[in-house]
Design a protein around this motif. Structure first.
Motif, PDB file in Angstrom:
ATOM      1  N   LEU A 129       0.831  -1.211   0.000  1.00  0.00           N
ATOM      2  CA  LEU A 129       0.000   0.000   0.000  1.00  0.00           C
ATOM      3  C   LEU A 129       0.865   1.260   0.000  1.00  0.00           C
ATOM      4  O   LEU A 129       0.537   2.243  -0.683  1.00  0.00           O
ATOM      5  CB  LEU A 129      -0.928   0.000   1.223  1.00  0.00           C
ATOM      6  N   GLN A 130       1.947   1.245   0.752  1.00  0.00           N
ATOM      7  CA  GLN A 130       2.810   2.431   0.802  1.00  0.00           C
ATOM      8  C   GLN A 130       3.477   2.697  -0.538  1.00  0.00           C
ATOM      9  O   GLN A 130       3.603   3.855  -0.947  1.00  0.00           O
ATOM     10  CB  GLN A 130       3.850   2.263   1.905  1.00  0.00           C
ATOM     11  N   LEU A 131       3.895   1.655  -1.227  1.00  0.00           N
ATOM     12  CA  LEU A 131       4.497   1.863  -2.546  1.00  0.00           C
ATOM     13  C   LEU A 131       3.454   2.364  -3.540  1.00  0.00           C
ATOM     14  O   LEU A 131       3.744   3.236  -4.373  1.00  0.00           O
ATOM     15  CB  LEU A 131       5.122   0.563  -3.049  1.00  0.00           C
ATOM     16  N   ILE A 132       2.231   1.843  -3.468  1.00  0.00           N
ATOM     17  CA  ILE A 132       1.172   2.266  -4.382  1.00  0.00           C
ATOM     18  C   ILE A 132       0.844   3.750  -4.188  1.00  0.00           C
ATOM     19  O   ILE A 132       0.543   4.466  -5.155  1.00  0.00           O
ATOM     20  CB  ILE A 132      -0.082   1.398  -4.187  1.00  0.00           C
ATOM     21  N   THR A 133       0.907   4.229  -2.941  1.00  0.00           N
ATOM     22  CA  THR A 133       0.547   5.625  -2.666  1.00  0.00           C
ATOM     23  C   THR A 133       1.746   6.566  -2.721  1.00  0.00           C
ATOM     24  O   THR A 133       1.628   7.686  -3.223  1.00  0.00           O
ATOM     25  CB  THR A 133      -0.116   5.746  -1.286  1.00  0.00           C
ATOM     26  N   CYS A 134       2.891   6.128  -2.238  1.00  0.00           N
ATOM     27  CA  CYS A 134       4.041   7.036  -2.109  1.00  0.00           C
ATOM     28  C   CYS A 134       4.737   7.295  -3.437  1.00  0.00           C
ATOM     29  O   CYS A 134       5.182   8.422  -3.693  1.00  0.00           O
ATOM     30  CB  CYS A 134       5.047   6.474  -1.108  1.00  0.00           C
TER      31      CYS A 134
END
Length: 276
Positions: A84-89
């Motif tokens: 999730l962090q890679l998808i958003t960041c």
């Protein structure tokens, strides 16, 4: 007759060795305690290494703490948070680094301000919100509050700033849209920082204790650090040998990951510092 001064190189290496020794001492003591027989936990006159090694502490730690289920929970939760962090960041960092729009400076200032807020300061309202939505004692409740990372956006933006605009213009001329440019040009060139952030995220959430302690009320949802609490016994206190063995089991995957990925980690952190 005057004595020659100590070479600066020798002093530097001595300081490095002292720093390494201080850093490695907790790991040595953890392993020493994990291999010591239970009867010698609090014995006086402890030597450098136990006279008799007890590998049964690891089996006792694995069985008593249900380590297999705990490690699986840690893997699922940590992996979901990282995804999730890679998808958003990654897209957010790309926008802040390469796309000019009104208010981008203010929004990025908000991101930087989030870096100044400790996680503990927002934990109580986050916990209340998670329970209001009925997500308490669920894996979603353990993952959702960490769907993005202000540090990740900042670190990846710094790396992406170093990518030449001419390269992105060439990709646009070749017919690549913003998303395809991000995936085919920006992401491959930002892999050192992405890898460094991935390691940082995994370290942080694999070792997280406080948030799982609040949310995971079911033993089946306990993460690896949370399961270490089972070694506290009401009558004799902590079972230190089993506790140290359990801590070694929890630490081993992260230590192996860092040893294999340390070059990427250093490259990514250095790239984030140099880009301006």
């Amino acid at each position: 007759m005057t004595t020659s001064p100590i070479p600066a190189r020798l002093i530097k290496w001595l300081l490095v060795l002292i720093a390494v020794g201080v850093s490695l001492f907790p790991f040595y003591w953890m392993l020493r305690t994990a291999l010591a027989p239970q009867s010698q936990q609090l014995a006086d006159g402890l030597g450098f290494w136990p006279a008799h090694l007890d590998f049964g502490n690891f089996a006792r730690a694995w069985n008593k703490a249900n380590r297999g289920q705990a490690l699986l929970n840690g893997l699922i939760i940590t992996g979901a948070i990282l995804l999730l962090q890679l998808i958003t960041c990654v897209p957010a960092a790309y926008v802040f680094a390469k796309i000019r729009f009104k208010g981008s400076g203010i929004l990025f200032g908000v991101v930087l301000a989030c870096l100044l807020i400790p996680t503990q300061a927002t934990m109580v309202p986050t916990f209340i919100g998670i329970n209001l939505f009925g997500l308490g004692d669920t894996r979603i409740g353990l993952v959702l509050p960490f769907y993005s990372s202000a540090f990740g956006i900042f670190l990846l933006r710094q790396q992406m700033l170093s990518i030449p605009d001419a390269l992105l213009d060439a990709a646009k001329t070749d017919g690549l849209g913003p998303w395809r440019t991000l995936l085919r040009v920006v992401v491959p060139m930002s892999m050192p920082s992405i890898a460094a952030f991935a390691i940082f995220s995994v370290f942080t959430h694999w070792n997280d204790y406080l948030w799982p302690l609040l949310v995971a009320r079911s033993p089946d949802l306990a993460t690896p650090p949370l399961r270490l609490a089972v070694f506290q016994q009401a009558d004799i206190g902590f079972d230190y040998s089993a506790l140290a063995a359990g801590a070694a089991i929890v630490t081993a995957p992260i230590l192996i990951l860092f040893l294999f990925a340390q070059r990427r980690f250093v490259q990514g952190m250095a790239g984030g510092e140099i880009a301006g």
